[in-house]
Design a protein around this motif. Structure first.
Motif, PDB file in Angstrom:
ATOM      1  N   GLY A  84      -7.885  -1.247  -4.599  1.00 54.89           N
ATOM      2  CA  GLY A  84      -7.029  -0.375  -5.397  1.00 54.89           C
ATOM      3  C   GLY A  84      -7.516  -0.257  -6.826  1.00 54.89           C
ATOM      4  N   ARG A 139       1.035   2.640  -3.491  1.00 47.35           N
ATOM      5  CA  ARG A 139      -0.329   3.042  -3.869  1.00 47.35           C
ATOM      6  C   ARG A 139      -0.684   4.403  -3.277  1.00 47.35           C
ATOM      7  N   GLY A 153       0.774  -1.237   0.000  1.00 52.53           N
ATOM      8  CA  GLY A 153       0.000   0.000   0.000  1.00 52.53           C
ATOM      9  C   GLY A 153       0.805   1.287   0.000  1.00 52.53           C
TER      10      GLY A 153
END
Ligand SMILES: Cc1cc2nc3c(=O)[nH]c(=O)nc-3n(C[C@H](O)[C@H](O)[C@H](O)COP(=O)(O)O)c2cc1C
Length: 207
Positions: A61, A20, A17
């Motif tokens: 996502g 991201r 993450g």
């Protein structure tokens, strides 16, 4: 005449993450430029066996990129966690599927940049960014890093490099973006958005 806004493709891989969250901040930077959109896309993990089959839509996502996302972008930001100082295999795997675009010069004269996340401060951020720069140059893209007019570059004690934005995520990859890291990755997105619009005009004039 174009019936939709040009877009910057933000193409990233992220397992935990951190990359991201950088991609999302970069998208906010792109979208602070009137007249251009951000398109977030990811790539699936690769498997050492031939049998693994993932769902076509990831559990969380962005959705997976296809080649048309890349072909029609006005600019490109590539994001990857470092893997031994290099980009992660899933992103490399996707890039290795882009020969048809290279043959057609689909990405020539479009701006591009890169961003990365590492667990440690000196864990290979610059080399990972450069590993992403190499295929972009082969595609004829115009690489844009981060200029020192972004003064956070002079003072950061965490991520942020002239080669592109970076983040030190810690050993568990759970450290949020530091303020300077967030400002830098947003500035990178804004710069990429402006360059994508400007170079798009130049390409239109030349055609
Ligand atoms: C195989 C492997 C190699 C890695 N190599 C490095 C490295 O060379 N330097 C480093 O600082 N972190 C390294 N890491 C850690 C990740 O790059 C780091 O946790 C990153 O922030 C993860 O990003 P993500 O949250 O987007 O998945 C490695 C992780 C894995 C799984």
């Amino acid at each position: 005449m174009r019936d939709s806004l040009p877009y910057v493709l933000i193409l990233y891989y992220s397992r935990h993450g951190a990359t991201r969250s950088m991609a999302e901040q970069l998208a906010a930077g792109v979208e602070s430029c009137p007249g251009i959109e951000a398109r977030l896309r990811t790539v699936p993990p690769v498997s050492p066996t031939c049998e693994a089959v993932d769902p076509e839509i990831p559990a969380e996502g962005a959705i997976y990129a296809d080649l048309e996302d890349l072909r029609h972008c006005a600019g490109l930001a590539l994001g990857s966690p470092t893997r031994f100082g290099n980009m992660a295999a899933p992103l490399k795997h996707y890039i290795d599927s882009t020969s048809a675009l290279w043959l057609n010069g689909a990405l020539v004269d479009k701006p591009a940049t890169a961003f990365t996340s590492t667990s440690s401060l000196h864990g290979g951020q610059e080399t990972t960014l450069v590993s992403m720069l190499l295929p972009l140059l082969h595609h004829g893209m115009v690489y844009a890093g981060l200029p020192y007019s972004e003064t956070d570059l002079m003072t950061t004690t965490v991520g942020g490099t002239p080669y592109g934005a970076s983040h030190v995520a810690g050993q568990r990859s759970d450290q949020p973006l530091a303020d300077a890291e967030r400002r830098l990755v947003r500035a990178q997105g804004k710069r990429l958005g402006r360059l994508a619009l400007a170079l798009g005009c130049l390409r239109d004039e030349a055609s």
